[in-house]
Design a protein around this motif. Structure first.
Motif, short mmCIF file in Angstrom:
data_model
loop_
_atom_site.label_atom_id
_atom_site.label_comp_id
_atom_site.label_asym_id
_atom_site.label_seq_id
_atom_site.Cartn_x
_atom_site.Cartn_y
_atom_site.Cartn_z
N ILE A 255 13.00 33.24 0.59
CA ILE A 255 12.56 33.22 1.99
C ILE A 255 11.31 32.37 2.14
N GLN A 256 10.39 32.51 1.20
CA GLN A 256 9.17 31.70 1.24
C GLN A 256 9.49 30.21 1.23
N LEU A 257 10.37 29.81 0.31
CA LEU A 257 10.68 28.41 0.13
C LEU A 257 11.46 27.85 1.33
N LEU A 258 12.46 28.58 1.79
CA LEU A 258 13.27 28.09 2.91
C LEU A 258 12.47 27.99 4.20
N TRP A 259 11.61 28.95 4.42
CA TRP A 259 10.79 28.89 5.64
C TRP A 259 9.84 27.70 5.60
N LYS A 260 9.39 27.37 4.42
CA LYS A 260 8.51 26.20 4.26
C LYS A 260 9.28 24.90 4.47
N LEU A 261 10.49 24.82 3.92
CA LEU A 261 11.25 23.57 3.97
C LEU A 261 11.96 23.37 5.31
N GLN A 262 12.41 24.46 5.94
CA GLN A 262 13.18 24.37 7.19
C GLN A 262 14.35 23.39 7.05
N PRO A 263 15.23 23.59 6.08
CA PRO A 263 16.32 22.63 5.85
C PRO A 263 17.35 22.66 6.97
N HIS A 264 17.88 21.51 7.30
CA HIS A 264 18.94 21.42 8.30
C HIS A 264 20.28 21.84 7.71
N LEU A 265 20.55 21.43 6.48
CA LEU A 265 21.83 21.71 5.84
C LEU A 265 21.59 22.11 4.39
N ILE A 266 22.27 23.17 3.96
CA ILE A 266 22.17 23.65 2.59
C ILE A 266 23.55 23.62 1.95
N VAL A 267 23.68 22.89 0.86
CA VAL A 267 24.93 22.84 0.09
C VAL A 267 24.67 23.55 -1.22
N THR A 268 25.42 24.61 -1.49
CA THR A 268 25.11 25.44 -2.64
C THR A 268 26.39 25.87 -3.36
N ASN A 269 26.24 26.18 -4.62
CA ASN A 269 27.35 26.71 -5.41
C ASN A 269 26.78 27.50 -6.58
N GLY A 270 27.66 28.16 -7.30
CA GLY A 270 27.25 28.83 -8.53
C GLY A 270 26.58 30.17 -8.29
N PRO A 271 26.57 31.02 -9.31
CA PRO A 271 25.97 32.35 -9.20
C PRO A 271 24.46 32.31 -9.42
N PHE B 163 28.99 26.55 1.30
CA PHE B 163 29.16 27.11 -0.04
C PHE B 163 30.37 26.45 -0.69
N ILE B 164 30.18 25.98 -1.91
CA ILE B 164 31.25 25.33 -2.66
C ILE B 164 31.65 26.24 -3.80
N GLU B 165 32.88 26.72 -3.75
CA GLU B 165 33.37 27.65 -4.77
C GLU B 165 33.53 26.97 -6.12
N SER B 166 33.49 27.76 -7.15
CA SER B 166 33.63 27.24 -8.51
C SER B 166 35.01 26.61 -8.70
N LEU C 121 32.69 36.50 -7.33
CA LEU C 121 31.90 37.54 -6.71
C LEU C 121 30.89 36.94 -5.73
N SER C 122 30.25 35.85 -6.14
CA SER C 122 29.31 35.18 -5.23
C SER C 122 30.03 34.68 -3.99
N GLY C 123 31.23 34.13 -4.19
CA GLY C 123 32.01 33.64 -3.06
C GLY C 123 32.38 34.75 -2.09
N LYS C 124 32.77 35.90 -2.62
CA LYS C 124 33.13 37.03 -1.77
C LYS C 124 31.93 37.54 -0.98
N LEU C 125 30.75 37.46 -1.58
CA LEU C 125 29.54 37.94 -0.91
C LEU C 125 29.11 37.03 0.23
N VAL C 126 29.26 35.72 0.06
CA VAL C 126 28.77 34.79 1.08
C VAL C 126 29.87 34.35 2.05
N TYR C 127 31.11 34.67 1.75
CA TYR C 127 32.24 34.23 2.59
C TYR C 127 32.09 34.62 4.05
#
Length: 212
Positions: A106-122, A162-165, A174-180
């Motif tokens: 939360i600290q980092l994201l609030w500082k960066l204020q990113p427009h788009l986040i591309v993420t994967n992996g646990p 979110f990019i699945e494995s 499990l990560s995919g099911k949580l963020v889906y």
């Protein structure tokens, strides 16, 4: 992930911020090689640059007291975050590490204020996606309370992909099911997953489609 990032135009998707797990000892050297090779390929135009060996952060602004424009701004930043859960870590202890990871995220994201986040992996992606969702809702509430209303919707921040494995052929991780339920876009590599999940999109960069 690096193969997917190579599809992005650095002149459009910039500045770029990279976030890796603090305990990940393999991704940073690979990321270093990728950024360095991108800088060479692009003529070292400043969209991808690397400073240092294992930096906690590579700043996106180059200090220049003489206002000399010969040195372009560095647009590649690297941050590290603690994992929510390490491999084989007990579920009881992972409660505390997840809370700590969420706090730092939360600290980092609030500082960066990113427009788009591309993420994967646990490990790091779940707190990032959930924190992004919370911060986007919080940002909207703050704008509404200030009377900005729907005009603030032009400032689209904290959007997540979110990019699945690649290993997940028939079921989600499990990560995919949580963020889906909350990810803005959910990308898979195998067509079979599209038949089981309605809100997924296919990516044929790593697994070419039959038509291609």
């Amino acid at each position: 992930m690096i193969q997917l990032l190579q599809q992005l135009d650095p002149k459009i998707y910039a500045p770029i911020v990279y976030i890796v797990a603090k305990s990940d000892v393999t991704s940073i050297p690979r990321l270093q090689r990728y950024i360095s090779s991108s800088a060479t390929k692009d003529g070292n135009d400043g969209y991808h640059q690397w400073e240092g060996r294992y930096p906690k952060c590579v700043n996106d602004e180059t200090k220049n007291n003489n206002n000399d424009r010969a040195t372009p701004p560095t647009k590649a930043q690297v941050y590290t975050l603690p994992r929510a859960r390490e491999v084989h870590q007990s579920y009881i202890s992972s409660i505390f590490t997840t809370l700590y990871s969420t706090y730092k995220t939360i600290q980092l994201l609030w500082k960066l204020q990113p427009h788009l986040i591309v993420t994967n992996g646990p490990g790091t992606c779940v707190p990032i996606v959930y924190c992004s969702f919370i911060l986007r809702c919080l940002s909207s509430l703050i704008d509404i309370s200030k009377g900005k209303g729907s005009s603030s919707s032009k400032r689209k921040v904290f959007r997540t992909i979110f990019i699945e494995s690649l290993c997940r052929v028939k079921t989600l991780s499990l990560s995919g099911k949580l963020v889906y339920p909350i990810a803005d876009s959910f990308v898979v590599h195998w067509p079979g997953l599209m038949e089981r999940y309605d809100m997924v999109e296919i990516c044929d960069v790593l697994v070419p489609s039959v038509d291609s």
